[in-house]
Design a protein around this motif. Structure first.
Motif, PDB file in Angstrom:
ATOM      1  N   ASP B 170     -53.970-127.769  69.150  1.00 31.80           N
ATOM      2  CA  ASP B 170     -53.161-126.911  68.292  1.00 31.80           C
ATOM      3  C   ASP B 170     -51.704-127.120  68.657  1.00 31.80           C
ATOM      4  N   THR B 171     -50.948-127.694  67.717  1.00 34.46           N
ATOM      5  CA  THR B 171     -49.527-127.951  67.942  1.00 34.46           C
ATOM      6  C   THR B 171     -48.687-126.985  67.126  1.00 34.46           C
ATOM      7  N   GLY B 172     -49.241-126.577  65.953  1.00 36.58           N
ATOM      8  CA  GLY B 172     -48.535-125.603  65.116  1.00 36.58           C
ATOM      9  C   GLY B 172     -49.517-124.734  64.356  1.00 36.58           C
ATOM     10  N   GLY B 173     -50.768-124.759  64.778  1.00 40.29           N
ATOM     11  CA  GLY B 173     -51.800-123.973  64.090  1.00 40.29           C
ATOM     12  C   GLY B 173     -53.085-124.752  63.881  1.00 40.29           C
ATOM     13  N   SER B 174     -53.158-125.933  64.465  1.00 39.47           N
ATOM     14  CA  SER B 174     -54.242-126.868  64.180  1.00 39.47           C
ATOM     15  C   SER B 174     -55.625-126.457  64.662  1.00 39.47           C
ATOM     16  N   ILE B 175     -55.709-125.404  65.480  1.00 33.97           N
ATOM     17  CA  ILE B 175     -57.017-124.817  65.788  1.00 33.97           C
ATOM     18  C   ILE B 175     -57.235-123.596  64.899  1.00 33.97           C
ATOM     19  N   ARG B 176     -56.211-122.746  64.816  1.00 33.06           N
ATOM     20  CA  ARG B 176     -56.377-121.425  64.177  1.00 33.06           C
ATOM     21  C   ARG B 176     -56.521-121.521  62.657  1.00 33.06           C
ATOM     22  N   GLN B 177     -55.720-122.396  62.040  1.00 38.00           N
ATOM     23  CA  GLN B 177     -55.786-122.485  60.574  1.00 38.00           C
ATOM     24  C   GLN B 177     -57.141-123.028  60.108  1.00 38.00           C
ATOM     25  N   PRO B 178     -57.650-124.135  60.648  1.00 37.20           N
ATOM     26  CA  PRO B 178     -58.993-124.573  60.225  1.00 37.20           C
ATOM     27  C   PRO B 178     -60.098-123.582  60.626  1.00 37.20           C
ATOM     28  N   ALA B 179     -59.907-122.888  61.761  1.00 34.84           N
ATOM     29  CA  ALA B 179     -60.900-121.867  62.132  1.00 34.84           C
ATOM     30  C   ALA B 179     -60.952-120.800  61.042  1.00 34.84           C
ATOM     31  N   ALA B 180     -59.795-120.388  60.563  1.00 35.46           N
ATOM     32  CA  ALA B 180     -59.744-119.372  59.521  1.00 35.46           C
ATOM     33  C   ALA B 180     -60.386-119.889  58.231  1.00 35.46           C
ATOM     34  N   PHE B 181     -60.052-121.119  57.848  1.00 37.86           N
ATOM     35  CA  PHE B 181     -60.584-121.698  56.599  1.00 37.86           C
ATOM     36  C   PHE B 181     -62.098-121.906  56.662  1.00 37.86           C
ATOM     37  N   CYS B 182     -62.626-122.106  57.849  1.00 39.50           N
ATOM     38  CA  CYS B 182     -64.061-122.412  57.965  1.00 39.50           C
ATOM     39  C   CYS B 182     -64.874-121.233  58.488  1.00 39.50           C
ATOM     40  N   LEU B 187     -59.426-120.552  69.442  1.00 37.87           N
ATOM     41  CA  LEU B 187     -58.400-120.079  70.371  1.00 37.87           C
ATOM     42  C   LEU B 187     -57.491-121.214  70.816  1.00 37.87           C
ATOM     43  N   LYS B 188     -56.199-121.005  70.605  1.00 36.03           N
ATOM     44  CA  LYS B 188     -55.186-121.868  71.229  1.00 36.03           C
ATOM     45  C   LYS B 188     -54.677-121.140  72.459  1.00 36.03           C
ATOM     46  N   PRO B 189     -54.931-121.672  73.645  1.00 32.44           N
ATOM     47  CA  PRO B 189     -54.488-120.993  74.858  1.00 32.44           C
ATOM     48  C   PRO B 189     -52.966-121.096  75.046  1.00 32.44           C
ATOM     49  N   THR B 190     -52.476-120.383  76.036  1.00 30.46           N
ATOM     50  CA  THR B 190     -51.076-120.471  76.461  1.00 30.46           C
ATOM     51  C   THR B 190     -50.741-121.926  76.779  1.00 30.46           C
ATOM     52  N   MET B 417     -47.279-127.957  52.014  1.00 29.85           N
ATOM     53  CA  MET B 417     -48.255-128.124  53.090  1.00 29.85           C
ATOM     54  C   MET B 417     -47.723-127.514  54.381  1.00 29.85           C
ATOM     55  N   TYR B 418     -46.427-127.754  54.671  1.00 22.20           N
ATOM     56  CA  TYR B 418     -45.846-127.225  55.906  1.00 22.20           C
ATOM     57  C   TYR B 418     -45.858-125.698  55.906  1.00 22.20           C
ATOM     58  N   LEU B 419     -45.726-125.081  54.711  1.00 21.88           N
ATOM     59  CA  LEU B 419     -45.689-123.618  54.634  1.00 21.88           C
ATOM     60  C   LEU B 419     -47.038-122.985  54.967  1.00 21.88           C
ATOM     61  N   GLU B 420     -48.093-123.792  54.946  1.00 20.63           N
ATOM     62  CA  GLU B 420     -49.414-123.320  55.359  1.00 20.63           C
ATOM     63  C   GLU B 420     -49.387-122.760  56.783  1.00 20.63           C
ATOM     64  N   ASP B 421     -48.448-123.292  57.581  1.00 17.29           N
ATOM     65  CA  ASP B 421     -48.433-122.955  59.008  1.00 17.29           C
ATOM     66  C   ASP B 421     -47.467-121.825  59.342  1.00 17.29           C
ATOM     67  N   ILE B 422     -47.031-121.108  58.299  1.00 20.31           N
ATOM     68  CA  ILE B 422     -45.961-120.123  58.489  1.00 20.31           C
ATOM     69  C   ILE B 422     -46.299-119.068  59.548  1.00 20.31           C
ATOM     70  N   TYR B 423     -47.571-118.675  59.643  1.00 21.45           N
ATOM     71  CA  TYR B 423     -47.941-117.624  60.609  1.00 21.45           C
ATOM     72  C   TYR B 423     -48.351-118.173  61.974  1.00 21.45           C
ATOM     73  N   THR B 424     -48.618-119.465  62.018  1.00 20.82           N
ATOM     74  CA  THR B 424     -49.178-120.002  63.258  1.00 20.82           C
ATOM     75  C   THR B 424     -48.165-120.736  64.135  1.00 20.82           C
ATOM     76  N   LEU B 425     -47.089-121.249  63.524  1.00 17.25           N
ATOM     77  CA  LEU B 425     -46.152-122.099  64.266  1.00 17.25           C
ATOM     78  C   LEU B 425     -45.432-121.416  65.407  1.00 17.25           C
ATOM     79  N   ALA B 426     -45.028-120.162  65.153  1.00 18.07           N
ATOM     80  CA  ALA B 426     -44.105-119.504  66.083  1.00 18.07           C
ATOM     81  C   ALA B 426     -44.672-119.430  67.499  1.00 18.07           C
TER      82      ALA B 426
END
Lengths: 480, 487
Positions: B170-182, B187-190, B417-426
């Motif tokens: 997960d660099t900007g949501g790459s675990i959480r966004q697909p987890a949500a979609f599927c 979990l992306k750890p610290t 596509m980039y806006l997909e990550d609006i909640y996960t990037l921060a």
């Protein structure tokens, strides 16, 4: 016409760590190509650098050795460019926050003048690999053994004004880093390489002229010759009304000239930025103090001590402090022999001559400091004349064993028994009445010459073992 | 095929099944179903069965780890010794690493069985898994939709029960966004919690390995095996790990959950908003306290991320030059040609786009305006979160703006596509842990609630999600379309 030469040097010093700066691979020189290249050195996917702390300590030692500011927070940056011997496509270096900041370095020139040269900075970086252009027919090979060897790049201010100053600076730097034990300084193996920035200007001018950079010069002699030939080239151009092009040049030793390396090179944009794979190096005061405590005695201090402690002259002291190995050898021989002056003389004459003749380094000398000391003991106690001592030294060099065993085996004991010598003297005087008469009739100058005849006869009769000093004394008594 | 790790572990110990049988079942399901999903790039039956056999031997003795004999999959970003590791790229289509990533090493050491390597966006760059050289992955809930990205293969494989659990990055949501979609838990750890060694870099200061599974409980067990200091990763943390899986049962009464006004605003889809409100009410019912908070710097996240990530990527990917490994163009006429064609032919469009953007952002004369400015924005975002976590224990937000979108819907519009990550990037910019858990269905497609935690407080995120999953059943629902097989 008269030109002021302005030179700044960048020295790339390979640090003498066992392993590379960011990987555990060995840094040993001369192994088969690519046998010392790990997955990290090959920049395999997913591999990460881990900083070698020894390289950091060595860099700090250098900084402390020249009294420079130590960067308590230094940062590794990526210097991005593509080249086959640079596996990651970037070199890890330090850009804005180097580990060693401003310092200075004072050298003594051949006329005794002292010259202080500013050090702008010194930073840690990794060495690149090597391209091998003749190893594989029809193709270029890459050897990554050297890739990742730790380098300390030492950048001087443009304070150097001649080839002589440049060489003096490099030699002093070489002495310092070998004293510090941070580099073997072996220029023939690329442990110390030098880039020369050189420009000319009118004496008194405040602006610098356009400079050229001569890359990768790897011996003191080549540095001197490269500078001299580049000065000539630039002054020829300027005197013909031409302009110097800022460029990178290479020194061609065979033709003794510098030539342009890149003709239409566009300025490289290295896109430096902090390497996110490495944390900043933060050095506490305690860490720096601990490293400071491990500083050895440095050349200048040692030289002063040799003068006061051993009563050596300036020339001898300097010559002996040229390398730490030499200085250590001297102190051991002087202490074992009980005579520092004799130890210095023997080292700077016989030993130096033999090393030179056999092209050996001091640590390869077959005569140990202890053996030289023992030889001095036997000179001091009159067992050996200086002529005999020379024979014993040669025997030591040939590996014939210890001093006393050689003396014994060769029957080299000097006769210093005055009774025995007196008998010999009297015999020679009695057997040569004509020469005695001549001697006694001669003036003082002539007498000295004739005395040689008697000494020769006595030495012959004693098979060379008579103590010449005593013989002289006894002869004087007998003849006058 | 819907069993938890604990229940499988119990069956394995009671002899109700064996690791070999379990592995065979999963291999068979992959063979039957993955043709529709394309969730795996490489399946490794022989290796998996050998590992399963070894796991059975180990299970027959005492003290085998919980994960022993559990069939999992690794995102094809993690290097696996002697097993092709492609990163979803033509560039590494032939690359077989001689080493394991630390994450793989630790999973192996725990006895987990590796079924294969899951599909992903090329070098983890993407939000839809459409940027894979090996083809798009389909969402098991709707084969016309994307599974999310970049860990889309892992998410789809877990959701479709083609593995028990999977690793992701997960660099900007790459675990959480697909987890949500599927409809799974991810979990992306610290940053620094999980070693990055052998995890092929996209953006080094943001990348973090993590876990994707059916439940928070499974995630906790996986994280326990995976987390911890690695001396070979200078950015890995020496902060002590904890027994995540043993802290799940503590109730969340009194837990303070912050709701950022900047996330729950009128720009959020009303249907999404409704679903998330239901989930939040459930957390409130469990005793959590919901507190409105501010994350003032939210607007900086996307621009900062899309400078920093491409900048780092542009140099991380310089090593793929056709010289030592990976794709090399045919008949290069000189060195320049070798570089240009190997990289132009070996990298896909999105990777090239990010390399170009990153190269530009780091260029002399632009550095301060872009990279320097983005780093300042990053610090402000981190401070923003630090302030928030002085007030609350957990922050809740949508994981994504909506449910999975259609294949090809956004491929022509990178910014959408980039806006997909609006909640996960921060959180990646701030280095914080984040979790997505299933929170309902939007037109038959799952949506996720995201929980963000303070540094190294994965335990609270997992516990909150676990408590929620004790009283809800979103996470146990499986896609009907392909729930067949022998499950």
């Amino acid at each position: 016409m008269n030109w002021e030469v302005v030179i700044g040097l960048e020295v790339h010093l390979q640090l003498a760590t066992q392993s590379k700066i960011f990987s555990g691979s060995s840094t040993r020189f001369g192994a088969e190509p690519n046998t010392q290249a790990s997955a990290v050195d090959l920049a395999m996917p997913g591999m990460l650098p881990v900083l070698n702390e020894q390289a950091v300590r060595y860099a700090v030692l250098f900084g402390l050795g020249i009294g420079a500011e130590i960067g308590q927070r230094s940062v590794f940056d990526r210097k991005n460019y593509f080249y086959p011997d640079l596996p990651k496509g970037y070199q890890i270096s330090q850009f804005e926050q180097p580990i060693v900041g401003k310092g200075s370095f004072t050298v003594t020139l051949s006329d005794g003048r002292r010259k202080t040269i500013g050090i702008t900075r010194a930073h840690l970086e990794e060495d690149a690999g090597k391209s091998l252009h003749d190893a594989i027919p029809g193709a270029s090979g890459i050897d990554l053994n050297r890739a990742g060897t730790p380098l300390l790049e030492i950048v001087s201010e443009p304070d150097i004004r001649s080839a002589e100053e440049a060489v003096a600076y490099l030699k002093a730097l070489h002495t310092l880093v070998t004293y510090l034990g941070i580099s073997d300084g072996d220029m023939s193996q690329g442990s110390m390489r030098c880039d020369i920035n050189l420009s000319l200007r009118r004496p008194g001018a405040s602006e610098f002229g356009t400079r050229t950079e001569i890359k990768n010069v790897n011996s003191f002699r080549f540095v001197e010759r490269a500078i001299l030939s580049e000065i000539e080239r630039q002054s020829d151009i300027l005197e013909d009304g031409g302009v110097i092009i800022q460029e990178t040049r290479l020194y061609d030793a065979e033709r003794d000239e510098t030539r342009s390396m890149r003709s239409k090179e566009v300025a490289n944009d290295y896109r430096y930025f902090p390497d996110p794979d490495l944390l900043p190096v933060v050095l506490s005061d305690e860490t720096i103090d601990t490293i400071r405590a491990s500083l050895p005695e440095l050349p200048e201090a040692k030289c002063e001590r040799f003068k006061t402690q051993y009563g050596l002259g300036d020339y001898d002291a300097k010559a002996l402090c040229d390398s730490q190995a030499m200085a250590n050898y001297f102190e051991e021989a002087a202490n074992a022999g009980g005579d520092a002056k004799l130890a210095a003389n023997w080292m700077l004459s016989e030993l130096a001559a033999q090393l030179n003749a056999n092209n050996l380094a001091l640590h390869q000398a077959p005569v140990s400091a202890g053996q030289l000391g023992q030889l001095i003991v036997r000179i001091k106690d009159n067992t050996l004349s200086s002529k005999m001592a020379k024979q014993v030294f040669d025997a030591l060099w040939q590996g014939e064993g210890e001093v006393d065993a050689i003396i014994e085996r060769r029957g080299l004991k000097q006769v210093s028994d005055s009774g025995a010598l007196e008998r010999l003297v009297n015999e020679v005087v009695a057997n040569n009445p004509d020469q005695v008469a001549q001697y006694q009739a001669a003036d003082e100058g002539k007498q000295k010459k004739l005395l040689g005849f008697f000494v020769g006869q006595i030495m012959k009769a004693s098979k060379g073992q008579a103590n010449p000093k005593l013989v002289n004394e006894l002869l004087n008594q007998a003849l006058n | 095929m819907t069993q938890s790790i604990r229940s499988l572990a119990s069956d394995l110990r009671q002899g109700k099944t064996s690791a070999v049988e379990l592995t065979q079942d999963y291999l068979q399901r992959i063979q039957q179903l993955d043709g529709q999903l394309n969730s795996y790039i490489t399946v490794a039956p022989e290796r998996a069965l050998a590992q399963a056999q070894a796991a059975d031997d180990r299970l027959s003795k005492a003290d085998a780890p919980l994960l022993c004999g559990i069939p999992i999959a690794h995102k094809d970003i993690f290097c696996t010794r002697d097993l092709t590791t492609t990163c979803g790229s033509k560039m590494l289509a032939n690359f077989v690493p001689p080493y394991n990533a630390t994450v793989v090493e630790r999973m192996d050491a725990n006895g987990a069985v590796t079924l294969g390597k899951t599909n992903c966006d090329e070098f983890a760059m993407g939000s839809s898994n459409e940027n894979s050289f090996f083809g798009a992955v389909k969402n098991p809930w709707d084969l016309n939709c994307v599974p999310g990205g970049s860990s889309g293969g892992s998410a789809a494989a877990v959701a479709a029960a083609l593995c028990v659990a999977a690793t992701g990055t997960d660099t900007g949501g790459s675990i959480r966004q697909p987890a949500a979609f599927c409809g799974i838990t991810g979990l992306k750890p610290t940053y620094g919690r999980v070693s990055r060694l052998g995890m092929v870099a996209y953006a080094s200061s943001l990348d973090q390995g993590g876990v994707m599974a059916k439940s928070a409980d499974d995630c906790a067990i996986l994280l326990e095996a995976m987390a911890g200091f690695d001396p070979k990763d200078s950015t890995s943390s020496e902060h002590a790990t904890t027994r995540y899986s043993e802290q799940l049962s503590t109730p969340i009464a009194g837990l303070r959950i912050g709701l950022p006004r900047q996330y729950f605003n009128d720009q959020l889809d009303t249907k999404m908003s409704g679903l998330l409100q239901d989930a939040l009410r459930e957390l409130e019912r469990l005793g959590a306290q919901l507190i409105d908070i501010d994350l003032q710097q939210t607007g900086l996240a996307i621009p900062a991320y899309y400078i920093i990530a491409p900048a780092e990527a542009s140099t991380n990917l310089s090593r793929y030059d056709g010289v030592r490994y990976g794709y090399r163009c045919s008949d290069p006429k000189d060195l320049q040609d070798l570089y240009v064609r190997s990289r132009s032919e070996g990298f896909g469009a999105e990777v090239q786009r990010r390399i170009l953007v990153g190269t530009y952002a780091l260029s002399s004369g632009y550095y301060d305006a872009y990279y320097g400015q983005a780093q300042r924005a990053r610090r402000l975002i981190a401070q923003d979160f630090a302030k928030a976590f002085a007030q609350v224990d957990v922050i809740a937000s949508p994981t994504t703006p909506g449910p999975a979108f259609g294949l090809n819907d956004k491929t022509q519009d990178p910014v959408a596509m980039y806006l997909e990550d609006i909640y996960t990037l921060a959180v990646n910019l701030a280095g914080l842990p984040g979790l997505s858990m299933p929170a309902g269905f939007y037109d038959h497609r799952p949506v996720g609630l995201q929980l963000l935690g303070n540094h190294f407080d994965e335990a609270t995120l997992l516990r909150t999600a676990h408590q929620y999953q004790q009283t809800t059943d979103w996470h146990t629902q499986r896609p009907g379309l392909i729930a067949g097989g022998d499950a």
